[in-house]
Design a protein around this motif. Structure first.
Motif, PDB file in Angstrom:
ATOM      1  N   ALA A 297       0.836  -1.198   0.000  1.00 12.54           N
ATOM      2  CA  ALA A 297       0.000   0.000   0.000  1.00 12.54           C
ATOM      3  C   ALA A 297       0.874   1.252   0.000  1.00 12.54           C
ATOM      4  O   ALA A 297       1.775   1.377   0.840  1.00 12.54           O
ATOM      5  N   PRO A 298       0.633   2.178  -0.945  1.00  9.74           N
ATOM      6  CA  PRO A 298       1.345   3.454  -0.904  1.00  9.74           C
ATOM      7  C   PRO A 298       0.974   4.232   0.347  1.00  9.74           C
ATOM      8  O   PRO A 298      -0.168   4.179   0.809  1.00  9.74           O
ATOM      9  N   GLN A 299       1.931   4.968   0.838  1.00  9.64           N
ATOM     10  CA  GLN A 299       1.708   5.854   1.980  1.00  9.64           C
ATOM     11  C   GLN A 299       1.900   7.275   1.472  1.00  9.64           C
ATOM     12  O   GLN A 299       3.023   7.756   1.374  1.00  9.64           O
ATOM     13  N   GLY A 300       0.787   7.928   1.110  1.00  7.11           N
ATOM     14  CA  GLY A 300       0.872   9.235   0.472  1.00  7.11           C
ATOM     15  C   GLY A 300       0.792   9.075  -1.038  1.00  7.11           C
ATOM     16  O   GLY A 300       0.273   8.086  -1.557  1.00  7.11           O
ATOM     17  N   GLY A 301       1.319  10.072  -1.760  1.00  4.58           N
ATOM     18  CA  GLY A 301       1.272  10.046  -3.212  1.00  4.58           C
ATOM     19  C   GLY A 301      -0.025  10.615  -3.748  1.00  4.58           C
ATOM     20  O   GLY A 301      -0.900  11.063  -3.007  1.00  4.58           O
ATOM     21  N   ARG A 302      -0.162  10.576  -5.079  1.00  3.54           N
ATOM     22  CA  ARG A 302      -1.375  11.096  -5.722  1.00  3.54           C
ATOM     23  C   ARG A 302      -1.719  10.198  -6.900  1.00  3.54           C
ATOM     24  O   ARG A 302      -0.882   9.479  -7.432  1.00  3.54           O
ATOM     25  N   GLY A 303      -2.975  10.239  -7.299  1.00  2.00           N
ATOM     26  CA  GLY A 303      -3.456   9.339  -8.338  1.00  2.00           C
ATOM     27  C   GLY A 303      -4.299   8.252  -7.691  1.00  2.00           C
ATOM     28  O   GLY A 303      -4.884   8.452  -6.628  1.00  2.00           O
TER      29      GLY A 303
END
Length: 243
Positions: free
Chosen positions: A141-147
């Motif tokens: 799972a990404p922690q932050g980012g966009r999209g």
């Protein structure tokens, strides 16, 4: 403040900020100790750690160096040293004879977390893959980012429904489930030779077992539609075994 000193401090901050592309945190939610491992692709130097022990409930973080990086993470299970001191694992063993894998990949079956981190906050790609088989549930799972930045997960114990011919056992316990490609090596299962295109390599009865249990994970080589995930903006990542 002295201009030269200010420039030096600014440069140090910028260098520190660019030292790593991301931090990957690996967490063990399984009831047993596992031995996570890492493998860097593209013939680049390996990460600072290529294997370590992680007891139940423990976490450990690994820094990904700046620039474009691609690689994989997996968990080795039921590991111990034999009488000669050689380190071996029932699943995911990398053959190094040590806890670090030192640039070697894991033997099937092993649930893989595949990760490509683009430089400068570009488009990252990540997935959970059972193409080489399955040993324990996993997610990334990404922690932050966009999209989109959604979690990719295979939370089900596929070993419980693994056909007898694909099972890997430790004693009486089924500890892994090989993919048909890893077990039989047949091009129609591996999507090689005349089967090297999506049109000629459709899902098989074996790959559908993996797909039915974990539709978000790769079940065979061309299982892209539901299994590839993306994120922008340089997020960190959390890998959880037994999510």
């Amino acid at each position: 403040m002295n201009t030269q000193l200010l420039f030096g401090l600014t440069l140090a901050v910028l260098l520190a900020a660019g030292a790593n592309a991301a931090t990957v945190t690996i967490k063990n939610n399984c009831p047993r100790t596992i031995w996570p491992a890492t493998l860097t692709g593209d013939q680049k130097p390996q990460l600072s750690t290529t294997g370590f022990e992680l007891k139940t409930g423990e976490s450990r973080s690994v820094d990904i160096p700046a620039g474009r990086w691609t690689g994989r993470f997996w968990a080795r299970t039921r590991c111990s040293a034999d009488p000669s001191g050689k380190f071996k694992c029932a699943t995911g063993d990398c053959g190094s004879g040590q806890v670090p894998c030192n640039g070697a990949g894991g033997a099937p079956p092993a649930t893989l977390i595949e990760l490509t981190i683009e430089a400068n906050g570009g488009q990252d790609f990540y997935d959970v893959s059972n193409v080489d088989g399955f040993n324990i549930p996993a997610s990334v799972a990404p922690q932050g980012g966009r999209g989109d930045c959604k979690r990719s997960t295979c939370p089900v114990n596929i070993n419980a429904v693994c056909p007898a011919e694909l099972q890997v056992k430790s004693g009486n316990d089924v500890v892994g489930c090989l993919s048909a490609c890893a077990k039989f090596g047949d091009p129609k299962y591996c999507c090689t030779g005349p089967f090297d295109k999506p049109e000629t390599c459709p899902p098989t009865n074996y790959s559908k077992i993996f797909e039915d249990q974990c539709p978000e994970a790769y079940s065979y080589a061309y299982d892209d539609k539901n299994s590839t995930f993306t994120c922008f903006g340089g997020p960190n990542y959390l890998i959880t075994f037994c999510p």
